[in-house]
Design a protein around this motif. Structure first.
Motif, mmCIF file in Angstrom:
data_model
loop_
_atom_site.group_PDB
_atom_site.id
_atom_site.type_symbol
_atom_site.label_atom_id
_atom_site.label_comp_id
_atom_site.label_asym_id
_atom_site.label_seq_id
_atom_site.Cartn_x
_atom_site.Cartn_y
_atom_site.Cartn_z
ATOM 1 N N HIS A 246 0.895 -1.178 0.056
ATOM 2 C CA HIS A 246 0.100 0.036 -0.039
ATOM 3 C C HIS A 246 0.869 1.252 0.162
ATOM 4 O O HIS A 246 0.534 2.183 -0.827
ATOM 5 C CB HIS A 246 -0.941 0.134 1.258
ATOM 6 N N LEU A 247 1.785 1.065 0.814
ATOM 7 C CA LEU A 247 2.747 2.429 1.125
ATOM 8 C C LEU A 247 3.785 2.732 -0.341
ATOM 9 O O LEU A 247 3.701 3.667 -0.776
ATOM 10 C CB LEU A 247 3.608 2.169 2.062
ATOM 11 N N ALA A 248 3.872 1.541 -0.763
ATOM 12 C CA ALA A 248 4.708 1.693 -2.126
ATOM 13 C C ALA A 248 3.997 2.302 -3.214
ATOM 14 O O ALA A 248 4.091 3.304 -4.072
ATOM 15 C CB ALA A 248 5.331 0.299 -2.671
ATOM 16 N N ARG A 249 2.539 1.776 -3.171
ATOM 17 C CA ARG A 249 1.662 2.501 -4.256
ATOM 18 C C ARG A 249 1.471 3.768 -3.908
ATOM 19 O O ARG A 249 1.225 4.651 -4.833
ATOM 20 C CB ARG A 249 0.328 1.574 -3.994
ATOM 21 N N CYS A 250 1.458 4.249 -2.611
ATOM 22 C CA CYS A 250 1.215 5.494 -2.370
ATOM 23 C C CYS A 250 2.471 6.782 -2.362
ATOM 24 O O CYS A 250 2.285 7.831 -2.186
ATOM 25 C CB CYS A 250 0.528 5.836 -1.112
ATOM 26 N N ALA A 251 3.476 6.270 -2.821
ATOM 27 C CA ALA A 251 4.887 6.885 -2.913
ATOM 28 C C ALA A 251 4.655 7.739 -4.122
ATOM 29 O O ALA A 251 4.486 7.377 -5.195
ATOM 30 C CB ALA A 251 5.877 6.110 -2.856
ATOM 31 N N ARG A 252 4.671 9.380 -3.877
ATOM 32 C CA ARG A 252 4.057 10.111 -5.084
ATOM 33 C C ARG A 252 5.218 10.508 -5.672
ATOM 34 O O ARG A 252 5.066 10.549 -7.024
ATOM 35 C CB ARG A 252 3.775 11.358 -4.279
ATOM 36 N N ASP A 253 6.559 10.569 -5.476
ATOM 37 C CA ASP A 253 7.610 11.025 -6.196
ATOM 38 C C ASP A 253 7.924 10.016 -7.370
ATOM 39 O O ASP A 253 8.831 8.885 -6.920
ATOM 40 C CB ASP A 253 8.829 11.375 -5.394
ATOM 41 N N THR A 254 7.932 9.994 -8.526
ATOM 42 C CA THR A 254 7.906 9.137 -9.643
ATOM 43 C C THR A 254 9.503 9.108 -9.896
ATOM 44 O O THR A 254 10.109 7.983 -10.542
ATOM 45 C CB THR A 254 7.316 9.575 -10.871
ATOM 46 N N GLN A 255 10.225 9.807 -9.393
ATOM 47 C CA GLN A 255 11.622 9.813 -9.561
ATOM 48 C C GLN A 255 12.369 9.180 -8.571
ATOM 49 O O GLN A 255 13.606 8.882 -8.571
ATOM 50 C CB GLN A 255 12.266 11.321 -9.610
ATOM 51 N N ARG A 256 11.703 8.962 -7.517
ATOM 52 C CA ARG A 256 11.985 8.177 -6.352
ATOM 53 C C ARG A 256 11.343 7.277 -5.884
ATOM 54 O O ARG A 256 10.430 6.994 -4.659
ATOM 55 C CB ARG A 256 12.310 9.103 -4.901
#
Length: 323
Positions: A246-256
Motif C-alpha cells: 500500500h505505501l509503495a503504491r502511495c509513494a508520490r515521487d516518480t523519480q524516487r
C-alpha cells in the motif's frame, strides 16, 4: 530524549536523523530486506561480506524506539537489513522515515511469518503473494453511539488490493523455488513455495485475523469465512506485507519510487489450527533469509546513491578523498 528535535511535522535531530529509526542519509542502502524480529535480522546479517573483503565495518544502529538497522554488502552489493517489529504502524514508520533517508529508488523485500488459509501451504511452506489487502477492525461498530451508519453492521472492513512489484516478485519466487527444491526433497516438513495469491494484513494479531478470545467482544466468528468469500485467492494472514504494498503504491515521487515484494514462512495453519515445529523453523529460516538477499541483489537499480559519504564506503576511498 536528549537531542534537540526540529520540525514537528517530520521530526529530525540536529544531525538530520529521523526521529523513530534514528538514521540519516548514507546509513541505509537502496536495497532493503525488512523483518520483524531483531534475532532474525542479526542471523541474516551474519551472511554479509566481512570487513576484510569490503574495506568498511558493518553498520549497526538500534534506535531508542526499537528499530534495528544493519547495513553492509552482500556479494559486493550494498544492502540494509532492518528489523521493525510488528504491525501496520511499524511498517508506516519504517517506510516513511527510510524514504526520507534514501536517495533514488528503494527496493524493499519483506521476510515475515504468517498464518495460512490455503491447504496448498501447510506450516513449513513459503508464500510469495502477488498483492495484498488490509482488514480493519471497525472501532465505531463497538461504540455506544456509532458515527458511521453505513458501517453499523460491519465489525470489520476490507480494503481493495495493492499489487506487489511484478519483477521483484518473480525474482524472489524463482530464487526461493531454486533454493528450496533440494531441501523439500530432503525434508517432508518444509515447502512448498506457493505463489500467485493474496496476503491479508490484519490491524491486529487477534480480532482482525479471526482468532477467538472469550475475554473480549470481537464479533469475528465468521471473519475467516468472510475473507475467503470476498477474496478467494487469499493465501496468507499477517500484519505488515500488505501495508508495505500500500505505501509503495502511495509513494508520490516518480523519480524516487518504492518497489516492494514479500515472502512469508507459514507458521500457523488457520484451517486446521496447527503450528510449525522448531525443526522446520531451524531449516527454513536461514534458507529463506539467504534467498531474500540473493533475490534483492538481482534487482536492478539505475539511480543508486553514490558511495561517497555512506557507511558502505571503503576506508581507502575515504582516505583518498581526504588527501
Amino acid at each position: 530524549m536528549i537531542e534537540n528535535i526540529f520540525n514537528a511535522n517530520f521530526p529530525r535531530d540536529e544531525e538530520d536523523r529521523v526521529y523513530h529509526l534514528g538514521i540519516k542519509q548514507g546509513n541505509v542502502a537502496n536495497r532493503i530486506l525488512t523483518v520483524g524480529d531483531h534475532v532474525r535480522a542479526r542471523k541474516i546479517a551474519a551472511l554479509l561480506d566481512p570487513e576484510e573483503e569490503t574495506g568498511h565495518p558493518i553498520f549497526e544502529h538500534l534506535s531508542q524506539r526499537g528499530f534495528l538497522t544493519i547495513t553492509g554488502r552482500y556479494k559486493g552489493v550494498p544492502v540494509s537489513i532492518m528489523a521493525i517489529g510488528m504491525g501496520n504502524p511499524m511498517m508506516d514508520f519504517f517506510i516513511r522515515e527510510t524514504r526520507a533517508s534514501v536517495e533514488g529508488t528503494m527496493a524493499v523485500i519483506r521476510f515475515g511469518s504468517c498464518g495460512t488459509l490455503s491447504h496448498l501451504a501447510p506450516p513449513g511452506a513459503v508464500i510469495v503473494p502477488s498483492g495484498g489487502y488490509c482488514i480493519r477492525r471497525n472501532i465505531d461498530y463497538f461504540a455506544d453511539e456509532q458515527q458511521n451508519p453505513e458501517l453499523k453492521d460491519k465489525p470489520y472492513v476490507f480494503s481493495g488490493i495493492f499489487k506487489a512489484d511484478d519483477e521483484m516478485t518473480t525474482i524472489l519466487a524463482d530464487t526461493l523455488k531454486t533454493v528450496m527444491a533440494p531441501v523439500e526433497a530432503k525434508y517432508d516438513f518444509v515447502g512448498p513455495v506457493l505463489t500467485g495469491g493474496l496476503n491479508a494484513d490484519g490491524c491486529s494479531f487477534y480480532s482482525s485475523q479471526g482468532r477467538q478470545d472469550a475475554a473480549f467482544w470481537d464479533d469475528n466468528a465468521n471473519l475467516l469465512r468472510d475473507i475467503i468469500t470476498k477474496y478467494p485467492k487469499t493465501h496468507s494472514l499477517e500484519m505488515e506485507t500488505s501495508m508495505l504494498f500500500h505505501l509503495a503504491r502511495c509513494a508520490r515521487d516518480t523519480q524516487r519510487p518504492i518497489r516492494a515484494a514479500g515472502c512469508m514462512q507459514v507458521f500457523a495453519d488457520r484451517l486446521t489450527n496447527s503450528f510449525i515445529g522448531p525443526d522446520a523453523v531451524k531449516v527454513l529460516e536461514p534458507l529463506v533469509g539467504k534467498a531474500c538477499l540473493d533475490a534483492l541483489i538481482k534487482v536492478k537499480i539505475e539511480d543508486e546513491m553514490p558511495v561517497a559519504g555512506t557507511v558502505w564506503e571503503p576506508a581507502n576511498e575515504k582516505r583518498l578523498q581526504s588527501l
